[in-house]
Design a protein around this motif. Structure first.
Motif, PDB file in Angstrom:
ATOM      1  N   ALA A  93       0.847  -1.191   0.000  1.00  0.00           N
ATOM      2  CA  ALA A  93       0.000   0.000   0.000  1.00  0.00           C
ATOM      3  C   ALA A  93       0.879   1.236   0.000  1.00  0.00           C
ATOM      4  O   ALA A  93       1.962   1.248   0.592  1.00  0.00           O
ATOM      5  N   VAL A  94       0.432   2.267  -0.685  1.00  0.00           N
ATOM      6  CA  VAL A  94       1.106   3.564  -0.677  1.00  0.00           C
ATOM      7  C   VAL A  94       0.160   4.580  -0.033  1.00  0.00           C
ATOM      8  O   VAL A  94      -1.037   4.322   0.136  1.00  0.00           O
ATOM      9  N   GLU A  95       0.698   5.731   0.304  1.00  0.00           N
ATOM     10  CA  GLU A  95      -0.076   6.764   0.994  1.00  0.00           C
ATOM     11  C   GLU A  95      -1.399   7.069   0.288  1.00  0.00           C
ATOM     12  O   GLU A  95      -2.440   7.186   0.942  1.00  0.00           O
ATOM     13  N   ASP A  96      -1.365   7.200  -1.035  1.00  0.00           N
ATOM     14  CA  ASP A  96      -2.584   7.538  -1.777  1.00  0.00           C
ATOM     15  C   ASP A  96      -3.656   6.446  -1.699  1.00  0.00           C
ATOM     16  O   ASP A  96      -4.830   6.713  -1.971  1.00  0.00           O
ATOM     17  N   ASP A  97      -3.266   5.230  -1.350  1.00  0.00           N
ATOM     18  CA  ASP A  97      -4.228   4.133  -1.219  1.00  0.00           C
ATOM     19  C   ASP A  97      -5.051   4.225   0.065  1.00  0.00           C
ATOM     20  O   ASP A  97      -6.157   3.683   0.129  1.00  0.00           O
ATOM     21  N   LEU A  98      -4.534   4.872   1.077  1.00  0.00           N
ATOM     22  CA  LEU A  98      -5.127   4.770   2.409  1.00  0.00           C
ATOM     23  C   LEU A  98      -6.596   5.209   2.466  1.00  0.00           C
ATOM     24  O   LEU A  98      -7.419   4.486   3.042  1.00  0.00           O
ATOM     25  N   PRO A  99      -6.986   6.338   1.861  1.00  0.00           N
ATOM     26  CA  PRO A  99      -8.428   6.665   1.860  1.00  0.00           C
ATOM     27  C   PRO A  99      -9.264   5.625   1.105  1.00  0.00           C
ATOM     28  O   PRO A  99     -10.421   5.376   1.471  1.00  0.00           O
ATOM     29  N   ILE A 100      -8.687   5.010   0.098  1.00  0.00           N
ATOM     30  CA  ILE A 100      -9.401   3.973  -0.658  1.00  0.00           C
ATOM     31  C   ILE A 100      -9.608   2.743   0.228  1.00  0.00           C
ATOM     32  O   ILE A 100     -10.662   2.098   0.172  1.00  0.00           O
ATOM     33  N   LEU A 101      -8.626   2.433   1.072  1.00  0.00           N
ATOM     34  CA  LEU A 101      -8.778   1.302   1.987  1.00  0.00           C
ATOM     35  C   LEU A 101      -9.933   1.562   2.952  1.00  0.00           C
ATOM     36  O   LEU A 101     -10.694   0.643   3.271  1.00  0.00           O
ATOM     37  N   GLN A 102     -10.075   2.811   3.376  1.00  0.00           N
ATOM     38  CA  GLN A 102     -11.217   3.149   4.224  1.00  0.00           C
ATOM     39  C   GLN A 102     -12.533   2.948   3.472  1.00  0.00           C
ATOM     40  O   GLN A 102     -13.501   2.444   4.046  1.00  0.00           O
ATOM     41  N   GLU A 103     -12.564   3.326   2.200  1.00  0.00           N
ATOM     42  CA  GLU A 103     -13.769   3.117   1.385  1.00  0.00           C
ATOM     43  C   GLU A 103     -14.087   1.629   1.270  1.00  0.00           C
ATOM     44  O   GLU A 103     -15.251   1.220   1.371  1.00  0.00           O
ATOM     45  N   ILE A 104     -13.056   0.824   1.030  1.00  0.00           N
ATOM     46  CA  ILE A 104     -13.263  -0.633   0.936  1.00  0.00           C
ATOM     47  C   ILE A 104     -13.862  -1.143   2.235  1.00  0.00           C
ATOM     48  O   ILE A 104     -14.800  -1.943   2.228  1.00  0.00           O
ATOM     49  N   GLU A 105     -13.345  -0.677   3.350  1.00  0.00           N
ATOM     50  CA  GLU A 105     -13.846  -1.127   4.647  1.00  0.00           C
ATOM     51  C   GLU A 105     -15.317  -0.752   4.826  1.00  0.00           C
ATOM     52  O   GLU A 105     -16.109  -1.552   5.329  1.00  0.00           O
ATOM     53  N   ARG A 106     -15.687   0.433   4.396  1.00  0.00           N
ATOM     54  CA  ARG A 106     -17.092   0.865   4.519  1.00  0.00           C
ATOM     55  C   ARG A 106     -18.018  -0.031   3.688  1.00  0.00           C
ATOM     56  O   ARG A 106     -19.049  -0.485   4.179  1.00  0.00           O
ATOM     57  N   VAL A 107     -17.660  -0.280   2.424  1.00  0.00           N
ATOM     58  CA  VAL A 107     -18.540  -1.102   1.582  1.00  0.00           C
ATOM     59  C   VAL A 107     -18.493  -2.567   1.996  1.00  0.00           C
ATOM     60  O   VAL A 107     -19.474  -3.296   1.808  1.00  0.00           O
TER      61      VAL A 107
END
Length: 175
Positions: free
Chosen positions: A7-21
């Motif tokens: 994972a890179v820094e720019d991925d981190l908000p996307i990981l939060q989105e994945i967790e929500r869905v």
């Protein structure tokens, strides 16, 4: 097959989105507290990422559609979280991420991999059992696993049966 990458820094908000869905299936079975739970904070995800223990499974464009963050608990690898966007469920993405974590853990000389999970949720305890994890008795739980379980209970996750599980790395079967 796509390549799992760090994972890179720019991925981190996307990981939060994945967790929500990824919480939606929990809502479908009446586990609203789990479905509505906040994802890990950016700082928490960043700590795993900076430690080199956060990996993503990307789609064709490189955007993460699954991720795994790994801790070290009582000298064993510990899956802190593994989540896959439900739109990509059933493709063994979670298993590939776990296999990747197992390979990393073996390279570090760790003996086992652990996690905590819901006992009766089909894509939790029974799924991990099919992969090769076994449920630990309370007496088998290590000190740090007991701390994790206590924190989960304090967070309200023990409204449904939960347990710790463990798999020995020496006998893990890769896909």
């Amino acid at each position: 097959m796509r390549t799992i990458r760090p994972a890179v820094e720019d991925d981190l908000p996307i990981l939060q989105e994945i967790e929500r869905v990824a919480g939606k299936p929990f809502a479908d079975i009446g586990m609203m507290a789990v479905a509505d739970d906040d994802p890990p904070s950016l700082q928490t995800l960043r700590e795993f990422q900076q430690a080199g223990r956060a990996w993503v499974y990307p789609d064709d464009t490189g955007r993460p559609i699954g991720y795994l963050v790994l801790g070290i608990v009582d000298g064993n690898a510990h899956i802190d979280q593994v989540s896959v966007d439900p739109n990509h469920a059933g493709k063994r993405i979670g298993k590939r991420l776990i296999d990747h974590a197992v390979q990393w853990s073996k390279a570090q000389g760790l003996p086992a991999i652990t996690l905590t999970t819901f006992v009766d949720v089909a894509w939790n305890g029974p799924y991990y059992e099919r992969l090769g994890f076994r449920f630990l008795t309370a007496a088998e739980e290590t000190a740090e696993l007991r701390e994790i379980r206590a924190a989960e209970a304090a967070h309200g996750l023990d409204l449904w049966p939960r347990a710790a599980m463990r798999a020995e790395l020496a006998t893990w079967r890769m896909d």
